[in-house]
Design a protein around this motif. Structure first.
Motif, PDB file in Angstrom:
ATOM      1  N   ALA A  39      49.019  52.150  64.899  1.00 48.82           N
ATOM      2  CA  ALA A  39      49.864  51.004  65.255  1.00 48.82           C
ATOM      3  C   ALA A  39      51.321  51.252  64.887  1.00 48.82           C
ATOM      4  N   GLY A  40      51.554  51.995  63.808  1.00 50.47           N
ATOM      5  CA  GLY A  40      52.916  52.273  63.373  1.00 50.47           C
ATOM      6  C   GLY A  40      53.594  51.056  62.774  1.00 50.47           C
ATOM      7  N   ARG A  41      54.747  51.309  62.167  1.00 54.74           N
ATOM      8  CA  ARG A  41      55.510  50.199  61.597  1.00 54.74           C
ATOM      9  C   ARG A  41      56.418  49.593  62.664  1.00 54.74           C
ATOM     10  N   ARG A  42      55.923  48.556  63.299  1.00 52.91           N
ATOM     11  CA  ARG A  42      56.685  47.877  64.345  1.00 52.91           C
ATOM     12  C   ARG A  42      56.895  46.394  64.037  1.00 52.91           C
ATOM     13  N   VAL A  43      56.247  45.907  62.985  1.00 52.27           N
ATOM     14  CA  VAL A  43      56.382  44.508  62.587  1.00 52.27           C
ATOM     15  C   VAL A  43      56.528  44.456  61.067  1.00 52.27           C
ATOM     16  N   LEU A  44      57.535  43.738  60.609  1.00 53.32           N
ATOM     17  CA  LEU A  44      57.704  43.473  59.184  1.00 53.32           C
ATOM     18  C   LEU A  44      57.582  41.974  58.927  1.00 53.32           C
ATOM     19  N   VAL A  45      57.039  41.648  57.769  1.00 50.24           N
ATOM     20  CA  VAL A  45      56.787  40.268  57.383  1.00 50.24           C
ATOM     21  C   VAL A  45      57.631  39.940  56.155  1.00 50.24           C
ATOM     22  N   VAL A  46      58.133  38.716  56.100  1.00 49.91           N
ATOM     23  CA  VAL A  46      58.791  38.214  54.899  1.00 49.91           C
ATOM     24  C   VAL A  46      58.020  37.001  54.402  1.00 49.91           C
ATOM     25  N   HIS A  47      57.518  37.093  53.183  1.00 46.08           N
ATOM     26  CA  HIS A  47      56.895  35.961  52.499  1.00 46.08           C
ATOM     27  C   HIS A  47      57.933  35.324  51.583  1.00 46.08           C
ATOM     28  N   LEU A  48      58.235  34.059  51.812  1.00 49.73           N
ATOM     29  CA  LEU A  48      59.069  33.277  50.898  1.00 49.73           C
ATOM     30  C   LEU A  48      58.126  32.408  50.082  1.00 49.73           C
ATOM     31  N   TRP A  49      57.959  32.731  48.797  1.00 46.80           N
ATOM     32  CA  TRP A  49      56.914  32.117  47.995  1.00 46.80           C
ATOM     33  C   TRP A  49      57.368  30.853  47.293  1.00 46.80           C
ATOM     34  N   LYS A  99      46.055  33.615  46.772  1.00 48.19           N
ATOM     35  CA  LYS A  99      45.129  33.009  45.825  1.00 48.19           C
ATOM     36  C   LYS A  99      45.506  31.571  45.488  1.00 48.19           C
ATOM     37  N   GLU A 100      46.796  31.296  45.439  1.00 47.76           N
ATOM     38  CA  GLU A 100      47.261  29.958  45.088  1.00 47.76           C
ATOM     39  C   GLU A 100      48.653  29.755  45.653  1.00 47.76           C
ATOM     40  N   GLY A 101      48.930  28.526  46.103  1.00 49.29           N
ATOM     41  CA  GLY A 101      50.254  28.212  46.619  1.00 49.29           C
ATOM     42  C   GLY A 101      50.383  28.516  48.101  1.00 49.29           C
ATOM     43  N   TYR A 102      51.605  28.820  48.526  1.00 47.64           N
ATOM     44  CA  TYR A 102      51.844  29.101  49.945  1.00 47.64           C
ATOM     45  C   TYR A 102      53.151  29.875  50.112  1.00 47.64           C
ATOM     46  N   ALA A 103      53.275  30.449  51.303  1.00 45.52           N
ATOM     47  CA  ALA A 103      54.487  31.192  51.657  1.00 45.52           C
ATOM     48  C   ALA A 103      54.997  30.725  53.011  1.00 45.52           C
ATOM     49  N   ILE A 104      56.264  30.383  53.082  1.00 45.18           N
ATOM     50  CA  ILE A 104      56.923  30.243  54.381  1.00 45.18           C
ATOM     51  C   ILE A 104      57.171  31.668  54.870  1.00 45.18           C
ATOM     52  N   THR A 105      56.737  31.942  56.074  1.00 47.01           N
ATOM     53  CA  THR A 105      56.577  33.336  56.532  1.00 47.01           C
ATOM     54  C   THR A 105      57.362  33.604  57.807  1.00 47.01           C
ATOM     55  N   PHE A 106      58.157  34.667  57.778  1.00 54.84           N
ATOM     56  CA  PHE A 106      58.871  35.167  58.952  1.00 54.84           C
ATOM     57  C   PHE A 106      58.233  36.476  59.384  1.00 54.84           C
ATOM     58  N   LEU A 107      58.086  36.671  60.702  1.00 60.06           N
ATOM     59  CA  LEU A 107      57.682  37.967  61.249  1.00 60.06           C
ATOM     60  C   LEU A 107      58.777  38.472  62.169  1.00 60.06           C
ATOM     61  N   TYR A 108      59.149  39.739  61.971  1.00 62.43           N
ATOM     62  CA  TYR A 108      60.134  40.408  62.815  1.00 62.43           C
ATOM     63  C   TYR A 108      59.449  41.571  63.510  1.00 62.43           C
ATOM     64  N   ALA A 109      59.671  41.689  64.813  1.00 62.01           N
ATOM     65  CA  ALA A 109      59.000  42.738  65.584  1.00 62.01           C
ATOM     66  C   ALA A 109      59.982  43.437  66.510  1.00 62.01           C
TER      67      ALA A 109
END
Length: 227
Positions: free
Chosen positions: A96-106, A169-179
């Protein structure tokens, strides 16, 4: 704790070898708490200000521009805890290669496990209940990927390869995906309600970087004019 030190070469090395790079950042925790108090108004002027602040954060931006010739923000959601389930956004390992990066804002108090090096292996997966890919522990054991546990009492940022396995495991992340362009072409648009104020906000965001776009579209305006 305000923010841990950021160095691009260290972040890039961690991203390549381990699949993620983490930063403690209490500003993130504070801003997410404000977002939660307002009821997560993503597609409002306030929500777009939040998006602009973090989607184009200089630390995130430098990694994106170092990784991709061009990419776009194509996904923006909140992912809550799902203990006992290891998920990833993209499967396929080296193929698949690195074509998508994710940002977790915790959010403050969140706990997560990232499975080190799992992005480098092709593994059997199934669809999770929230449309991500779920990775069986047996597959992670097979490739020798062990969890790295991260606690974010004050909030934080994690930038990760979309192929990496993680367990909230606990809490949440506002999540961005860049492709990259070829990937984002197959994704649905993030549809915003039409207003002149939001159109102006998006226009300003598009000026932040010539290499990081926005996969946004607007609903039909009250006058029937598509934007």
């Amino acid at each position: 704790m305000a923010s841990t030190t950021f160095a691009l070469d260290v972040a890039e090395k961690a991203l390549l070898e381990h699949g993620f790079f983490a930063l403690d950042d209490s500003l993130v925790g504070d801003r997410i708490w404000e977002m939660e108090e307002r009821g997560f108004p993503y597609f409002t002027e306030y929500g777009l200000d939040f998006c602009r602040q973090f989607a184009f954060d200089q630390r995130i931006r430098s990694i994106l521009e170092n990784s991709f010739e061009k990419c776009s923000l194509g996904h923006w959601l909140r992912y809550e805890e799902f203990p006992g389930h290891v998920e990833c956004f993209r499967r396929g390992g080296p193929r698949a290669g690195r074509r998508v990066l994710v940002v977790h804002l915790w959010a403050k108090g969140s706990q997560v496990a990232y499975y080190v090096g799992s992005h480098l292996h092709e593994m059997a997966t199934s669809r999770s209940r929230r449309s991500l890919y779920e990775i069986p522990l047996s597959e992670l054991d097979r490739v020798g990927s062990k969890p790295k546990h991260k606690d974010f009492p004050d909030g934080g940022i994690v930038i990760l390869d979309a192929r990496l396995g993680f367990e909230i495991k606990e809490g949440y992340a506002i999540t961005f995906l860049y492709a990259t362009d070829e990937v984002i072409a197959n994704w649905a648009k993030i549809v915003l309600p039409y207003s002149k104020a939001l159109v102006e906000k998006v226009s300003d965001m598009e000026k932040e970087s010539t290499r990081i776009g926005l996969n946004f579209a607007f609903e039909v305006s009250p006058g029937g004019k598509a934007t």
